[in-house]
Design an enzyme around this catalytic site. Structure first.
Site, PDB file in Angstrom:
ATOM      1  N   ASP A  40       0.758  -1.257   0.000  1.00 23.39           N
ATOM      2  CA  ASP A  40       0.000   0.000   0.000  1.00 23.39           C
ATOM      3  C   ASP A  40       0.792   1.313   0.000  1.00 23.39           C
ATOM      4  O   ASP A  40       0.555   2.179  -0.818  1.00 23.39           O
ATOM      5  CB  ASP A  40      -0.928   0.049   1.220  1.00 23.39           C
ATOM      6  CG  ASP A  40      -1.876  -1.122   1.265  1.00 23.39           C
ATOM      7  OD1 ASP A  40      -1.770  -2.024   0.424  1.00 23.39           O
ATOM      8  OD2 ASP A  40      -2.733  -1.124   2.159  1.00 23.39           O
TER       9      ASP A  40
ATOM     10  N   GLU B 191       1.069  -8.669  11.878  1.00 20.37           N
ATOM     11  CA  GLU B 191       0.900  -8.375  10.446  1.00 20.37           C
ATOM     12  C   GLU B 191       2.248  -8.105   9.768  1.00 20.37           C
ATOM     13  O   GLU B 191       2.508  -8.579   8.673  1.00 20.37           O
ATOM     14  CB  GLU B 191      -0.034  -7.162  10.324  1.00 20.37           C
ATOM     15  CG  GLU B 191      -0.427  -6.798   8.907  1.00 20.37           C
ATOM     16  CD  GLU B 191      -1.314  -5.550   8.868  1.00 20.37           C
ATOM     17  OE1 GLU B 191      -1.565  -4.948   9.933  1.00 20.37           O
ATOM     18  OE2 GLU B 191      -1.745  -5.174   7.762  1.00 20.37           O
TER      19      GLU B 191
HETATM   20  C1  GLC Z   1      -3.219  -4.100   4.073  1.00 26.83           C
HETATM   21  C2  GLC Z   1      -2.092  -4.687   3.243  1.00 26.83           C
HETATM   22  C3  GLC Z   1      -2.668  -5.499   2.109  1.00 26.83           C
HETATM   23  C4  GLC Z   1      -3.606  -6.539   2.666  1.00 26.83           C
HETATM   24  C5  GLC Z   1      -4.680  -5.910   3.573  1.00 26.83           C
HETATM   25  C6  GLC Z   1      -5.496  -6.923   4.325  1.00 26.83           C
HETATM   26  O1  GLC Z   1      -3.980  -3.202   3.327  1.00 26.83           O
HETATM   27  O2  GLC Z   1      -1.258  -3.694   2.778  1.00 26.83           O
HETATM   28  O3  GLC Z   1      -1.650  -6.081   1.352  1.00 26.83           O
HETATM   29  O4  GLC Z   1      -4.199  -7.270   1.670  1.00 26.83           O
HETATM   30  O5  GLC Z   1      -4.065  -5.099   4.529  1.00 26.83           O
HETATM   31  O6  GLC Z   1      -4.674  -7.743   5.093  1.00 26.83           O
END
Ligand code: GLC
Length: 434
Positions: free
Chosen positions: A168, A400
């Site tokens: 992102d 995460e």
């Molecule tokens: C964040 C991450 C993305 C992922 C999402 C859900 O936005 O950057 O890659 O898919 O979270 O986990």
């Protein structure tokens, strides 16, 4: 190890929502496309049916044109912004009427997910039947990409939003945002009330994210219009590597099923064209790495990130290129004081070890890197990526994302972002399978 495996299974069961899995309970309360693929691989290790339902639910949200959205909003939740009312995917005439979603996508994981699930499956007969029932929908998704996301017919598809990349807020996008005149939005974000803002994208970055969506909405998410007008239009080596890896997986699976010669032939044609263009356009010899290409401003983005190494996973580099990639990785990312693999080049001043995709280690990228290195015979380095991943998860749990600096892992240290994060748990199960 078995304690950790039990914990991983517990997390996945707790994040299961009758047909799909949320990435993290409060932070991400819906179904995300690439998360779903990685999660299904983890589920397959203890419950084949659950894994199949995960994939099937995502495929049920497919649009008539083959598009699969990045988030499927199964239930209304007030812990996430922007939700369905901001995205308004229904503006697209071919959007799925039953499943509210975003109008953007995420990396194409489903081909290699199906292949891996089949390898893991205990009941091969049932698994093959499942593949037979669903593979054409995945093929249709690839067809969507090649027909709608490749305006110059290069075999390289574009993404029109940084959220489509999965990475992102990577510094890769900074120079693009500088070219965009985004308004200041007034909105209430939810992520920063759950997670320390120093680990998340800034408010100003969110203005760009929302503005790019608003432009796509003005054009009712029409692909040709987006290709013409979106201020963000990028050929991403990570996204394209996953498409190419999934092409190969579909070829193998179709061969296993039998018949489908026309589809196999088409996939092989895409494959050849994609790999040739990929090496011609996205390989930067001086950097010894694959890079992104800014299609809107017609220039390469000459920065190295963990995405730069993902082509190893798809068999794209030749032997010399693969060796160059490994040298670059070791020079910039692989110091003894660092866990592999930081998400952004630690030798630059854009590197931030705590902030999301601007430096932290992510388990899904490590998982791809591990398999890619193994395929090319870099066994020791592959083992290091694997043991680094396991060591971090053992130290702090299934977060995460994680700080790549070994020195900070003392005392009461935690991971970053959401806790009990599904793909960290799922891919741990896959990395440590017996
Ligand atoms: C964040 C991450 C993305 C992922 C999402 C859900 O936005 O950057 O890659 O898919 O979270 O986990």
């Amino acid at each position: 190890m078995s304690k950790m495996r039990n914990k991983a299974i517990e997390i996945l069961k707790a994040n299961w929502r009758d047909g799909y899995t949320v990435p993290s309970k409060n932070l991400y309360p819906y179904q995300w496309k690439w998360d779903s693929g990685f999660i299904a691989i983890g589920l397959a290790h203890f419950d084949q049916k659950m894994a199949e339902r995960e994939v099937e639910t995502l495929l049920n949200a497919q649009w008539i044109n083959g598009f699969i959205p990045h988030i499927v909003f199964h239930k209304v939740s007030d812990t996430y912004f922007p939700g369905p009312n901001f995205h308004r995917a229904d503006l697209h005439p071919l959007a799925n009427k039953e499943y509210p979603s975003t109008g953007m996508t995420q990396p194409p994981v489903l081909g290699f997910t199906l292949e891996r699930m089949h390898e893991i499956a205990k009941d091969k007969k049932e698994s093959l039947q499942f593949i037979k029932n669903n593979i054409d929908r995945v093929y249709k998704n690839h067809q969507y990409f090649y027909n709608n996301r490749d305006p110059k017919d290069e075999g390289l598809v574009y993404i029109y939003h940084n959220w489509e990349s999965g990475t992102d807020n990577s510094p890769l996008w900074d120079p693009i945002f500088e070219t965009i005149d985004a308004p200041v939005y007034n909105f209430e974000r939810r992520d920063t009330s759950i997670i320390d803002p120093s680990e998340r994208p800034t408010k100003r970055e969110y203005d760009y994210y929302l503005h790019i969506i608003d432009i796509a909405k003005e054009h009712n998410y029409n692909d040709a219009k987006i290709a013409e007008f979106s201020p963000f239009l990028v050929q991403d080596p990570l996204f394209n590597s996953m498409l190419i890896k999934s092409n190969s997986a579909l070829i193998s699976l179709y061969k296993m099923i039998g018949g489908n010669e026309d589809k196999i032939e088409q996939l092989e044609q895409w494959q050849e064209k994609s790999i040739t263009s990929f090496n011609r356009k996205l390989y930067d010899k001086d950097l010894g790495a694959y890079i992104h290409y800014d299609l809107r401003n017609d220039k390469p983005i000459r920065m190295v990130s963990s995405s730069s190494f993902s082509p190893l996973y798809a068999g794209i580099p030749n032997k010399d290129q693969a060796e160059a990639l490994v040298r670059t990785m070791m020079d910039k990312f692989g110091g003894e004081d660092m866990y592999l693999c930081a998400s952004f080049d630690p030798s630059t001043d854009k590197f931030n070890p705590k902030k999301y995709w601007r430096g932290p280690v992510w388990i899904n990228l490590n998982w791809m890197l591990y398999h890619g290195l193994l395929d090319y015979g870099f066994n020791d380095l592959a083992q290091r990526v694997k043991s680094d991943s396991i060591e971090i998860l053992e130290k702090v749990g299934f977060y995460e994302y994680f700080d790549p600096r070994k020195s900070i892992y003392k005392g009461d240290v935690k991971g970053y972002g959401g806790s009990d994060f599904s793909w960290s748990a799922a891919l741990f199960l896959d990395l440590t399978e017996n």
